[in-house]
Design a protein around this motif. Sequence first.
Motif, PDB file in Angstrom:
ATOM      1  N   ARG A   1       9.728  -2.480   3.226  1.00  0.00           N
ATOM      2  CA  ARG A   1       9.915  -3.666   4.091  1.00  0.00           C
ATOM      3  C   ARG A   1       8.705  -4.438   4.155  1.00  0.00           C
ATOM      4  NH1 ARG A   1      14.650  -3.385   8.051  1.00  0.00           N
ATOM      5  NH2 ARG A   1      15.385  -4.501   6.350  1.00  0.00           N
ATOM      6  N   GLU A   2       7.542  -3.859   3.707  1.00  0.00           N
ATOM      7  CA  GLU A   2       6.313  -4.616   4.029  1.00  0.00           C
ATOM      8  C   GLU A   2       6.574  -5.812   2.860  1.00  0.00           C
ATOM      9  OE1 GLU A   2       3.128  -2.197   3.421  1.00  0.00           O
ATOM     10  OE2 GLU A   2       3.466  -1.384   5.481  1.00  0.00           O
TER      11      GLU A   2
ATOM     12  N   ALA B   1       6.975  -8.352  11.632  1.00  0.00           N
ATOM     13  CA  ALA B   1       7.683  -9.613  10.993  1.00  0.00           C
ATOM     14  C   ALA B   1       7.157 -10.793  12.017  1.00  0.00           C
ATOM     15  CB  ALA B   1       9.053  -9.545  10.804  1.00  0.00           C
TER      16      ALA B   1
ATOM     17  N   ARG C   1      -0.935  -8.828   2.696  1.00  0.00           N
ATOM     18  CA  ARG C   1      -0.166  -7.620   2.983  1.00  0.00           C
ATOM     19  C   ARG C   1       0.345  -7.606   4.309  1.00  0.00           C
ATOM     20  NH1 ARG C   1      -1.655  -1.765   4.608  1.00  0.00           N
ATOM     21  NH2 ARG C   1       0.349  -0.819   4.530  1.00  0.00           N
TER      22      ARG C   1
ATOM     23  N   MET D   1       0.852  -1.179   0.139  1.00  0.00           N
ATOM     24  CA  MET D   1       0.026   0.041  -0.071  1.00  0.00           C
ATOM     25  C   MET D   1       0.935   1.252   0.008  1.00  0.00           C
ATOM     26  SD  MET D   1      -3.266   0.521   2.492  1.00  0.00           S
ATOM     27  CE  MET D   1      -4.390   1.923   2.129  1.00  0.00           C
TER      28      MET D   1
ATOM     29  N   GLU E   1       9.107  -7.066   1.468  1.00  0.00           N
ATOM     30  CA  GLU E   1      10.188  -7.798   1.809  1.00  0.00           C
ATOM     31  C   GLU E   1       9.938  -8.897   2.885  1.00  0.00           C
ATOM     32  OE1 GLU E   1      13.451  -5.723   3.618  1.00  0.00           O
ATOM     33  OE2 GLU E   1      14.560  -7.482   4.289  1.00  0.00           O
ATOM     34  N   VAL E   2       9.030  -8.722   3.855  1.00  0.00           N
ATOM     35  CA  VAL E   2       8.622  -9.573   4.750  1.00  0.00           C
ATOM     36  C   VAL E   2       7.668 -10.441   4.317  1.00  0.00           C
ATOM     37  CG1 VAL E   2       7.493  -9.925   7.003  1.00  0.00           C
ATOM     38  CG2 VAL E   2       9.062  -8.042   6.867  1.00  0.00           C
TER      39      VAL E   2
ATOM     40  N   GLU F   1       9.541 -12.946   2.470  1.00  0.00           N
ATOM     41  CA  GLU F   1      10.276 -13.852   3.149  1.00  0.00           C
ATOM     42  C   GLU F   1       9.463 -14.946   3.625  1.00  0.00           C
ATOM     43  OE1 GLU F   1      14.277 -12.904   3.344  1.00  0.00           O
ATOM     44  OE2 GLU F   1      13.250 -14.629   4.201  1.00  0.00           O
TER      45      GLU F   1
ATOM     46  N   SER G   1       1.647  -5.229   7.381  1.00  0.00           N
ATOM     47  CA  SER G   1       1.541  -3.682   7.862  1.00  0.00           C
ATOM     48  C   SER G   1       2.365  -3.733   8.628  1.00  0.00           C
ATOM     49  CB  SER G   1       0.124  -3.897   8.580  1.00  0.00           C
ATOM     50  OG  SER G   1       0.205  -2.726   9.472  1.00  0.00           O
ATOM     51  N   ILE G   2       3.550  -2.488   8.279  1.00  0.00           N
ATOM     52  CA  ILE G   2       4.552  -2.113   8.979  1.00  0.00           C
ATOM     53  C   ILE G   2       4.558  -0.639   9.377  1.00  0.00           C
ATOM     54  CG2 ILE G   2       7.000  -1.680   9.068  1.00  0.00           C
ATOM     55  CD1 ILE G   2       7.358  -4.574   7.693  1.00  0.00           C
ATOM     56  N   THR G   3       4.738  -0.144  10.323  1.00  0.00           N
ATOM     57  CA  THR G   3       4.676   1.404  10.882  1.00  0.00           C
ATOM     58  C   THR G   3       6.155   1.632  10.134  1.00  0.00           C
ATOM     59  OG1 THR G   3       3.449   0.943  12.631  1.00  0.00           O
ATOM     60  CG2 THR G   3       4.570   3.229  12.556  1.00  0.00           C
TER      61      THR G   3
END
Lengths: 366, 366
Positions: free
Chosen positions: B242-243, B213, B233, B29, B245-246, B249, B235-237
């Motif tokens: 990085r979202e 993660a 999806r 997003m 990437e995770v 992974e 969700s990372i602050t």
Amino acid sequence: MGPAPRRTRRVQVGHLGIGGGEPVRVQAMTKTDTRDTQATLDQIRALEVAGAEIIRLALPDPESLASLARLRPHTTAPLVGDVHFDHRLAVGALEAGADKIRINPGNIPDPARLRQVVEAAKQRGVPIRIGINSGSVPMALVREYGGPNARAMVAAAVQTATLFEEWGFSSLVISLKSSSVAETIEANRLLAAQLDYPIHLGVTAAGPALQSAVRSSLALGPLLMQGIGDTVRISITGDPGREVEVAWEILRALGLRQRGPIVVSCPTCARCHHPDLPALVERISTRLAQADVSASITVAVMGCEVNGPGEAREADLGIALSKTAAHIFRQGRVIAHVPIAQAEQALLKQIEALLREKPAPPDKGP
Amino acid sequence: MGPAPRRTRRVQVGHLGIGGGEPVRVQAMTKTDTRDTQATLDQIRALEVAGAEIIRLALPDPESLASLARLRPHTTAPLVGDVHFDHRLAVGALEAGADKIRINPGNIPDPARLRQVVEAAKQRGVPIRIGINSGSVPMALVREYGGPNARAMVAAAVQTATLFEEWGFSSLVISLKSSSVAETIEANRLLAAQLDYPIHLGVTAAGPALQSAVRSSLALGPLLMQGIGDTVRISITGDPGREVEVAWEILRALGLRQRGPIVVSCPTCARCHHPDLPALVERISTRLAQADVSASITVAVMGCEVNGPGEAREADLGIALSKTAAHIFRQGRVIAHVPIAQAEQALLKQIEALLREKPAPPDKGP
């Protein structure tokens, strides 16, 4: 959540128990040169502050044993001596004051030598971890099972545990580690169905922090949810403090342990009414990280009116932004509306108040 | 691994399919102000490079719709318009060229308004995601089920899907998001047992990268292993890259998708024969990150002789250090021994050779 944990025997490691109804224990491993006594002692202390309950040290040579003996009087942390190849180092670790030793039958194949280790451990009342890694499964078993797979690892553990039992020793912890998520889950499920010893969980060689957080969570999650796993160690290429951080995140997110405040924060999007919510979250997290670890509160920081009020309402303390104001929630009720520019200050004030009042709940055992 | 995936209907989002046997799709997003057309387009492109297959944009106002219409001709990325509160924005998103829209029935309660959205989507052949969040479950259901819990979320989804079906619309994706791991798993298992629409998975408000993660892997792992989940999806602050990437992974570690090289690296300890293995791993990872994403090779970097040779042997390319040398393995065989000081150079040389030769395996569908 999930079924009752698997009931295992209990072993004593220094002042802490593993298995038999004890909470899942967080382990860490020092990365210093063990021969450097001061650096290793400093790292043991730093890992304890970070939340490590059991600390393992590699003992590759006699100088490392001497260093362990020197630092032993200076810490009450449960210490585990990690030994490979040479059974005399395992006996030496016991003499130097290790509270548990970890040996790898994949590289001490001679039963007569293993027996010397077992007798020394029996004499001192110290438990042994039989630590099998897919990277060092005995070659005979690799051939028998067609690879260093889950069944080969379980066979290696059962073989060694049976030998130790024949020698009258059952103060055991077992680990089966692989760098594969699927193999870790399969191996530990097979093991849990066959033996009732406490299990130490981890994914080996899991890589740098973010990658390891993913792989370790994927592998350990289904096992811990099923009640399998009595201690955990997260392997990260990098800062050992992060290993402890990830271990606690896993145990907290599964509701198995509590330790310190939890932050719920939104990912932000075009709706976010704060000019830099990630930075705000970082400052709030930094403040909360200084709180006592017994302060098990949840703080939500949400940037808009979509899920903000809902998440803020569910938290002990929450802030949800709208176009014109920051709405502060406490235990489900709105307690203040402030301009967005004052949101941080108002939230911090409420955090201080909550930390002063909040009684620490008891740690949840499994 | 695990059982066959749940068979769902298939929906088309731009040039990509979701569900019905398609690989699990990685969503992201944008976090820009959608009204800033250039910044949003730049972020869409950056997310595509990072590996996002479907990209969602928040559309909180008419200016954002206009911006979507402006950027639409400049990208072929499947774009999803995320709308809350105002059904006219959802209709506007369809007109502006969204390939899918996401609406939240918790904040568009009026059936007459919902129907206008459904009719507009039907006319354009565009699917709708019914996105339920525990933070915005309709109040009537929260009361009925005693909280914004898993059963309340499922009821909200079923209620809305049933309404849409009555209106002759079934091009649906459903998501049930919570910030709780246990609730996410429970809600999606209940949903999968009741409806056969593709499911979009995510943990909402999961916090900063490492915490997210862990929580996302713990929640999504058991579902994906069970075959539940058609898009994800994370969700990372923080950085949206990085979202992605995770997400990758997770899918790679579960063997559901392949994308680019994988690094296996040890955590280091007193046994490590390299002066700074984490830095070496970082440099190797940086080189591998530049490889084509079709290069699905595994490279192991191991600091000692305990698990080093085993892990290096299992990888496509591996290096295991001993006291005196670096041993280089390729597809299970030792191909070179070099001094430790030359380990990095020798490994990089082998990586270049392998990348030139290695044919890209086909992407694994579920």
